[in-house]
Design a protein around this motif. Structure first.
Motif, PDB file in Angstrom:
ATOM      1  N   LYS A   1     -59.491  15.798 -19.282  1.00  0.00           N
ATOM      2  CA  LYS A   1     -58.082  15.348 -19.231  1.00  0.00           C
ATOM      3  C   LYS A   1     -57.530  14.836 -20.412  1.00  0.00           C
ATOM      4  O   LYS A   1     -56.388  15.105 -21.027  1.00  0.00           O
ATOM      5  CB  LYS A   1     -57.985  14.353 -18.007  1.00  0.00           C
ATOM      6  CG  LYS A   1     -56.497  13.707 -17.777  1.00  0.00           C
ATOM      7  CD  LYS A   1     -56.653  12.782 -16.699  1.00  0.00           C
ATOM      8  CE  LYS A   1     -55.243  12.224 -16.397  1.00  0.00           C
ATOM      9  NZ  LYS A   1     -54.385  11.610 -17.537  1.00  0.00           N
TER      10      LYS A   1
ATOM     11  N   ASP B   1     -51.148  18.480 -25.099  1.00  0.00           N
ATOM     12  CA  ASP B   1     -49.845  18.422 -24.577  1.00  0.00           C
ATOM     13  C   ASP B   1     -48.838  17.520 -25.111  1.00  0.00           C
ATOM     14  O   ASP B   1     -47.536  17.656 -25.404  1.00  0.00           O
ATOM     15  CB  ASP B   1     -49.537  18.282 -23.101  1.00  0.00           C
ATOM     16  CG  ASP B   1     -50.477  19.460 -22.216  1.00  0.00           C
ATOM     17  OD1 ASP B   1     -50.030  20.593 -22.489  1.00  0.00           O
ATOM     18  OD2 ASP B   1     -50.890  19.053 -21.038  1.00  0.00           O
TER      19      ASP B   1
ATOM     20  N   ASP C   1     -54.245  16.008 -22.151  1.00  0.00           N
ATOM     21  CA  ASP C   1     -53.028  15.199 -22.701  1.00  0.00           C
ATOM     22  C   ASP C   1     -52.738  15.106 -24.054  1.00  0.00           C
ATOM     23  O   ASP C   1     -51.546  15.045 -24.752  1.00  0.00           O
ATOM     24  CB  ASP C   1     -53.510  13.572 -21.899  1.00  0.00           C
ATOM     25  CG  ASP C   1     -53.485  13.627 -20.628  1.00  0.00           C
ATOM     26  OD1 ASP C   1     -53.026  14.730 -20.009  1.00  0.00           O
ATOM     27  OD2 ASP C   1     -54.252  12.554 -19.993  1.00  0.00           O
TER      28      ASP C   1
END
Length: 206
Positions: A63, A70, A67
């Motif tokens: 994750k 992105d 994150d």
């Protein structure tokens, strides 16, 4: 692990902790105490010859990577596959420490390294049309930094490059570097004979 570009870890070849803009020589640097690192590396490299090793990634680490990618780098120029490269750095960090899994903390450290590598790439990135000119200028700057603060004539730079650049290209590059302020041109006026110009890395730039 080797890699030839600014993203490559170079782990299999060398540990280079000198920054790209460092102008000190190796003999003036403090001796680095790496303890038994070389012996440890030899053991874990040898181990890979005889058995494979799988290192999983924890969901929290995945994750963090997603994150980061992105929010900061997806679709931007020069950043193609940086998410894959960052994950590989995390794998290296976990493997060299003997960890069976990539934790969020290891991923955070890998992302810090990835940000540094992106910064290096941004500093040295040039547009396609300027590649040849930039490469030539960088070669000349490297020579002038090596011999600085001594100043040399353009024909001496041509000789140092030993055929890697034409005489005209060297003169054009020196003119461009002088205009940008990275190089200083000093006029020499001998008692007898014609005056001539010599070049050195700009003291203001350094």
């Amino acid at each position: 692990m080797e890699g030839r570009d600014s993203y490559g870890s170079g782990l299999g070849g060398r540990f280079n902790l000198v920054a790209s803009n460092e102008d000190r020589t190796a003999s003036t640097l403090l001796k680095m105490d790496i303890g038994d690192l070389q012996e440890r590396l030899e053991k874990i490299f040898s181990k890979l010859e005889f058995e494979s090793q799988e290192i999983d990634t924890e969901p929290g680490a995945l994750k963090l990577l997603a994150d980061w990618w992105d929010a900061n780098h997806r679709g931007k120029p020069h950043y193609n596959r940086v998410n894959v490269i960052a994950h590989r750095k995390a794998l290296h960090l976990a493997w060299i420490r003997g960890m069976p899994v990539i934790t969020p903390e290891i991923m955070r450290q890998a992302l810090k390294l990835a940000e540094y590598l992106i910064g290096v790439r941004d500093v040295f990135a040039v547009s396609k049309g300027d590649d040849k000119t930039a490469i030539g200028e960088n070669k000349i700057l490297h020579i002038l930094r090596q011999i600085g603060p001594k100043a040399v004539a353009a024909k001496q730079v041509v000789a140092f490059l030993d055929g890697m650049m034409s005489r005209a290209s060297v003169f054009n590059a020196l003119k461009s570097l002088t205009n940008s302020g990275e190089v200083e041109q000093v006029q020499i006026n001998p008692v007898s004979g014609r005056s001539y110009a010599v070049y050195r890395v700009s003291l203001k730039a350094s």
